[in-house]
Design a protein around this motif. Structure first.
Motif, PDB file in Angstrom:
ATOM      1  N   ALA A   1      32.215  52.313  47.463  1.00 54.41           N
ATOM      2  CA  ALA A   1      32.717  53.763  47.875  1.00 54.41           C
ATOM      3  C   ALA A   1      33.530  54.174  47.007  1.00 54.41           C
ATOM      4  CB  ALA A   1      33.353  53.557  49.321  1.00 54.41           C
ATOM      5  N   LEU A   2      33.950  53.814  45.955  1.00 53.24           N
ATOM      6  CA  LEU A   2      34.894  54.322  44.904  1.00 53.24           C
ATOM      7  C   LEU A   2      34.557  55.588  44.170  1.00 53.24           C
ATOM      8  CD1 LEU A   2      36.344  50.928  43.178  1.00 53.24           C
ATOM      9  CD2 LEU A   2      37.507  52.261  44.813  1.00 53.24           C
ATOM     10  N   PRO A   3      35.489  56.258  43.746  1.00 57.94           N
ATOM     11  CA  PRO A   3      34.843  57.546  43.069  1.00 57.94           C
ATOM     12  C   PRO A   3      34.541  57.275  41.703  1.00 57.94           C
ATOM     13  CG  PRO A   3      37.108  57.294  43.214  1.00 57.94           C
ATOM     14  CD  PRO A   3      36.773  56.349  44.211  1.00 57.94           C
ATOM     15  N   GLY A   4      33.947  58.082  41.131  1.00 54.25           N
ATOM     16  CA  GLY A   4      33.324  57.704  39.735  1.00 54.25           C
ATOM     17  C   GLY A   4      34.195  57.408  38.642  1.00 54.25           C
ATOM     18  N   ARG A   5      35.540  58.194  38.690  1.00 53.75           N
ATOM     19  CA  ARG A   5      36.400  57.685  37.682  1.00 53.75           C
ATOM     20  C   ARG A   5      37.731  56.976  38.593  1.00 53.75           C
ATOM     21  NH1 ARG A   5      38.426  62.414  33.602  1.00 53.75           N
ATOM     22  NH2 ARG A   5      39.249  60.669  32.828  1.00 53.75           N
TER      23      ARG A   5
ATOM     24  N   ILE B   1      41.502  49.277  39.925  1.00 57.84           N
ATOM     25  CA  ILE B   1      41.334  48.682  41.548  1.00 57.84           C
ATOM     26  C   ILE B   1      41.932  47.425  41.886  1.00 57.84           C
ATOM     27  CG2 ILE B   1      39.028  48.034  40.867  1.00 57.84           C
ATOM     28  CD1 ILE B   1      40.189  48.709  44.503  1.00 57.84           C
ATOM     29  N   VAL B   2      42.627  46.979  42.917  1.00 62.08           N
ATOM     30  CA  VAL B   2      43.343  45.774  43.054  1.00 62.08           C
ATOM     31  C   VAL B   2      42.884  45.009  44.403  1.00 62.08           C
ATOM     32  CG1 VAL B   2      45.332  44.216  43.253  1.00 62.08           C
ATOM     33  CG2 VAL B   2      45.196  46.353  41.542  1.00 62.08           C
TER      34      VAL B   2
ATOM     35  N   VAL C   1      35.852  34.853  48.781  1.00 61.91           N
ATOM     36  CA  VAL C   1      36.936  35.358  47.841  1.00 61.91           C
ATOM     37  C   VAL C   1      36.033  35.165  46.471  1.00 61.91           C
ATOM     38  CG1 VAL C   1      39.146  34.818  46.936  1.00 61.91           C
ATOM     39  CG2 VAL C   1      38.851  34.863  49.328  1.00 61.91           C
ATOM     40  N   ILE C   2      35.267  34.163  46.358  1.00 58.62           N
ATOM     41  CA  ILE C   2      34.693  34.102  45.002  1.00 58.62           C
ATOM     42  C   ILE C   2      33.854  35.266  44.923  1.00 58.62           C
ATOM     43  CG2 ILE C   2      33.299  32.615  43.623  1.00 58.62           C
ATOM     44  CD1 ILE C   2      34.496  30.099  45.169  1.00 58.62           C
ATOM     45  N   ALA C   3      33.137  35.376  45.906  1.00 54.61           N
ATOM     46  CA  ALA C   3      31.936  36.471  45.921  1.00 54.61           C
ATOM     47  C   ALA C   3      32.672  37.800  45.503  1.00 54.61           C
ATOM     48  CB  ALA C   3      31.466  36.699  47.382  1.00 54.61           C
ATOM     49  N   ALA C   4      33.972  38.197  45.829  1.00 56.80           N
ATOM     50  CA  ALA C   4      34.740  39.197  45.709  1.00 56.80           C
ATOM     51  C   ALA C   4      35.105  39.452  44.208  1.00 56.80           C
ATOM     52  CB  ALA C   4      36.040  39.473  46.644  1.00 56.80           C
ATOM     53  N   GLU C   5      35.443  38.175  43.676  1.00 58.35           N
ATOM     54  CA  GLU C   5      35.530  38.127  42.292  1.00 58.35           C
ATOM     55  C   GLU C   5      34.489  38.608  41.466  1.00 58.35           C
ATOM     56  OE1 GLU C   5      37.522  34.766  40.172  1.00 58.35           O
ATOM     57  OE2 GLU C   5      38.539  34.026  41.948  1.00 58.35           O
ATOM     58  N   ALA C   6      33.177  38.126  41.635  1.00 64.37           N
ATOM     59  CA  ALA C   6      32.168  38.136  40.984  1.00 64.37           C
ATOM     60  C   ALA C   6      31.774  39.687  41.128  1.00 64.37           C
ATOM     61  CB  ALA C   6      30.986  37.365  41.679  1.00 64.37           C
ATOM     62  N   ALA C   7      32.113  40.356  42.296  1.00 65.11           N
ATOM     63  CA  ALA C   7      31.443  41.532  42.539  1.00 65.11           C
ATOM     64  C   ALA C   7      32.255  42.477  41.711  1.00 65.11           C
ATOM     65  CB  ALA C   7      31.847  42.072  44.075  1.00 65.11           C
ATOM     66  N   LEU C   8      33.471  42.350  41.517  1.00 66.91           N
ATOM     67  CA  LEU C   8      34.455  43.121  40.673  1.00 66.91           C
ATOM     68  C   LEU C   8      33.984  42.918  39.332  1.00 66.91           C
ATOM     69  CD1 LEU C   8      37.031  45.062  40.376  1.00 66.91           C
ATOM     70  CD2 LEU C   8      38.342  42.929  40.036  1.00 66.91           C
ATOM     71  N   ALA C   9      33.609  41.838  38.856  1.00 66.24           N
ATOM     72  CA  ALA C   9      33.297  41.634  37.552  1.00 66.24           C
ATOM     73  C   ALA C   9      32.082  42.470  37.188  1.00 66.24           C
ATOM     74  CB  ALA C   9      33.108  40.228  37.171  1.00 66.24           C
ATOM     75  N   ARG C  10      31.101  42.430  38.161  1.00 71.07           N
ATOM     76  CA  ARG C  10      29.816  42.920  38.059  1.00 71.07           C
ATOM     77  C   ARG C  10      30.062  44.497  37.881  1.00 71.07           C
ATOM     78  NH1 ARG C  10      28.018  39.342  41.862  1.00 71.07           N
ATOM     79  NH2 ARG C  10      28.194  41.195  43.443  1.00 71.07           N
ATOM     80  N   SER C  11      30.974  45.015  38.534  1.00 71.63           N
ATOM     81  CA  SER C  11      31.085  46.513  38.996  1.00 71.63           C
ATOM     82  C   SER C  11      31.707  47.116  37.631  1.00 71.63           C
ATOM     83  CB  SER C  11      32.247  46.771  39.826  1.00 71.63           C
ATOM     84  OG  SER C  11      33.798  46.508  39.535  1.00 71.63           O
ATOM     85  N   GLY C  12      32.463  46.363  36.471  1.00 67.99           N
ATOM     86  CA  GLY C  12      32.951  46.849  35.435  1.00 67.99           C
ATOM     87  C   GLY C  12      34.002  47.756  35.544  1.00 67.99           C
ATOM     88  N   ARG C  13      34.865  47.880  36.993  1.00 70.39           N
ATOM     89  CA  ARG C  13      35.698  48.566  37.211  1.00 70.39           C
ATOM     90  C   ARG C  13      36.949  47.790  36.377  1.00 70.39           C
ATOM     91  NH1 ARG C  13      34.912  53.686  39.595  1.00 70.39           N
ATOM     92  NH2 ARG C  13      33.045  53.764  40.848  1.00 70.39           N
TER      93      ARG C  13
ATOM     94  N   ASP D   1      49.648  47.411  32.050  1.00 77.01           N
ATOM     95  CA  ASP D   1      48.350  47.609  31.092  1.00 77.01           C
ATOM     96  C   ASP D   1      47.865  45.976  31.217  1.00 77.01           C
ATOM     97  OD1 ASP D   1      48.738  50.096  30.773  1.00 77.01           O
ATOM     98  OD2 ASP D   1      49.933  49.832  28.926  1.00 77.01           O
ATOM     99  N   GLU D   2      48.906  45.214  31.437  1.00 74.24           N
ATOM    100  CA  GLU D   2      48.078  43.751  31.128  1.00 74.24           C
ATOM    101  C   GLU D   2      47.516  43.232  32.241  1.00 74.24           C
ATOM    102  OE1 GLU D   2      52.334  43.975  29.346  1.00 74.24           O
ATOM    103  OE2 GLU D   2      51.276  44.799  30.986  1.00 74.24           O
ATOM    104  N   ALA D   3      47.672  43.850  33.392  1.00 76.92           N
ATOM    105  CA  ALA D   3      47.061  43.302  34.754  1.00 76.92           C
ATOM    106  C   ALA D   3      45.552  43.004  34.651  1.00 76.92           C
ATOM    107  CB  ALA D   3      47.459  44.133  35.827  1.00 76.92           C
ATOM    108  N   PRO D   4      44.610  44.202  34.291  1.00 80.45           N
ATOM    109  CA  PRO D   4      43.271  44.044  34.563  1.00 80.45           C
ATOM    110  C   PRO D   4      42.779  42.898  33.967  1.00 80.45           C
ATOM    111  CG  PRO D   4      44.070  46.384  34.271  1.00 80.45           C
ATOM    112  CD  PRO D   4      45.068  45.315  33.730  1.00 80.45           C
TER     113      PRO D   4
END
Length: 299
Positions: free
Chosen positions: A98-102, A106-107, A126-138, A199-202
């Motif tokens: 559901a996130l916008p293009g730009r 996201i935390v 929770v592990i699946a959430a980590e993987a989903a964020l990594a795949r998203s490239g966000r 800046d260091e967080a992502p």
């Protein structure tokens, strides 16, 4: 940076921070604290929950949004520059879709439970959430808190305190030698705020925990000190506690304990918080201070 400080993001010409922040799951004690922290920066905050009434009193625009309603969620997120999810990590795929293009950041709030060695459906989510964020490239990060203390975020401390008051004896597998590392709810809110802006967080997930691990028996003794009581630790076999956990489901008035909790008491939950300190800049308060605050909030 202490838990009371935060990184300095960009500001607009009026001196306010640019961008709109959406806090999903803002009605929880953690979410309410986070909304207040972010709003104090002068940024526009949209707070969401299933019921707008549960968001009363927050310095934010309240929106009633169910996470199952993809369209409504996308509409709320359309103009967001930063998003933080205080709801369960199992909603990560829904939020990412559901996130916008730009988006600047996201935390997600995960759980240190993801490190358990036992089969655990919640840990897998929770592990699946980590993987989903990594795949998203966000650009973003998952924050994994340990046991959260304070403001009704959990009932571990309150249950132990009640047990000490009632019985003066606490049965623990292996005599309570396994380690835990609780975190204060306000320190966790500081971690999420820093994750939105620093800046260091992502990047790789960060575990949020107290400053040092302690044996569970010492955790129990610290609770006893905080309430001015004496306590005796009773070592019992884990198998016996497992049987007792099953019995508490059917015995009226018995202190409730889940089988999963007994299993978790038989493994160490100790973590290196170097990444939390380095990337989030948060220095958590010590256990005694956390317990005093938590027990002072009892009704």
């Amino acid at each position: 940076m202490s838990s009371q400080e935060s990184a300095a993001p960009s500001r607009d010409r009026a001196g306010q921070e640019a961008g709109r922040v959406v806090v999903i799951g803002a009605s929880s004690p953690l979410g309410r604290r986070l909304v207040t922290r972010v709003a104090s920066r002068g940024v526009e905050v949209i707070a969401t929950a299933r019921s707008a009434d549960s968001l009363a009193g927050l310095p934010a625009t309240a929106r009633a949004v169910g996470l199952a309603d993809q369209g409504a969620l996308a509409a709320v997120l359309a103009d967001a520059s930063r998003v933080v999810v205080c709801a369960h990590a199992r909603f990560a795929p829904t939020v990412l879709a559901a996130l916008p293009g730009r988006l600047e950041r996201i935390v997600f709030t995960g759980s240190a439970r993801r490190f358990t060695r036992f089969p655990d459906a919640a840990a897998e989510q929770v592990i699946a959430a980590e993987a989903a964020l990594a795949r998203s490239g966000r650009p973003g990060v998952v924050i994994h808190p340990t046991m959260i203390c304070g403001a009704g975020m959990e009932n571990n401390v309150q249950r132990v305190a009640a047990y000490i008051r009632r019985f003066g004896v606490v049965p623990l597998p292996e005599g309570g030698r396994r380690l835990i590392q609780p975190i204060d709810v306000d320190d966790l809110a500081a971690c999420l705020e820093a994750a939105l802006y620093r800046d260091e967080a992502p990047g790789a997930a960060i575990t949020a925990a107290g400053p040092a691990a302690v044996a569970y028996r010492d955790f129990v003794r610290a609770i006893a000190r905080a309430i001015g009581r004496r306590v005796r630790i009773l070592p019992v076999p884990a198998s016996l506690l497992m049987a007792a956990a099953v019995a508490t489901r059917v015995v009226p008035g018995a202190p409730r304990i889940a089988v999963e909790e007994v299993r978790r008491l038989s493994e160490d939950k100790a973590f290196d918080i170097g990444e939390m300190r380095r990337r989030l800049g948060v220095e958590p308060r010590d256990l005694d201070a956390t317990l005093r605050r938590t027990l002072a909030e009892e009704p």
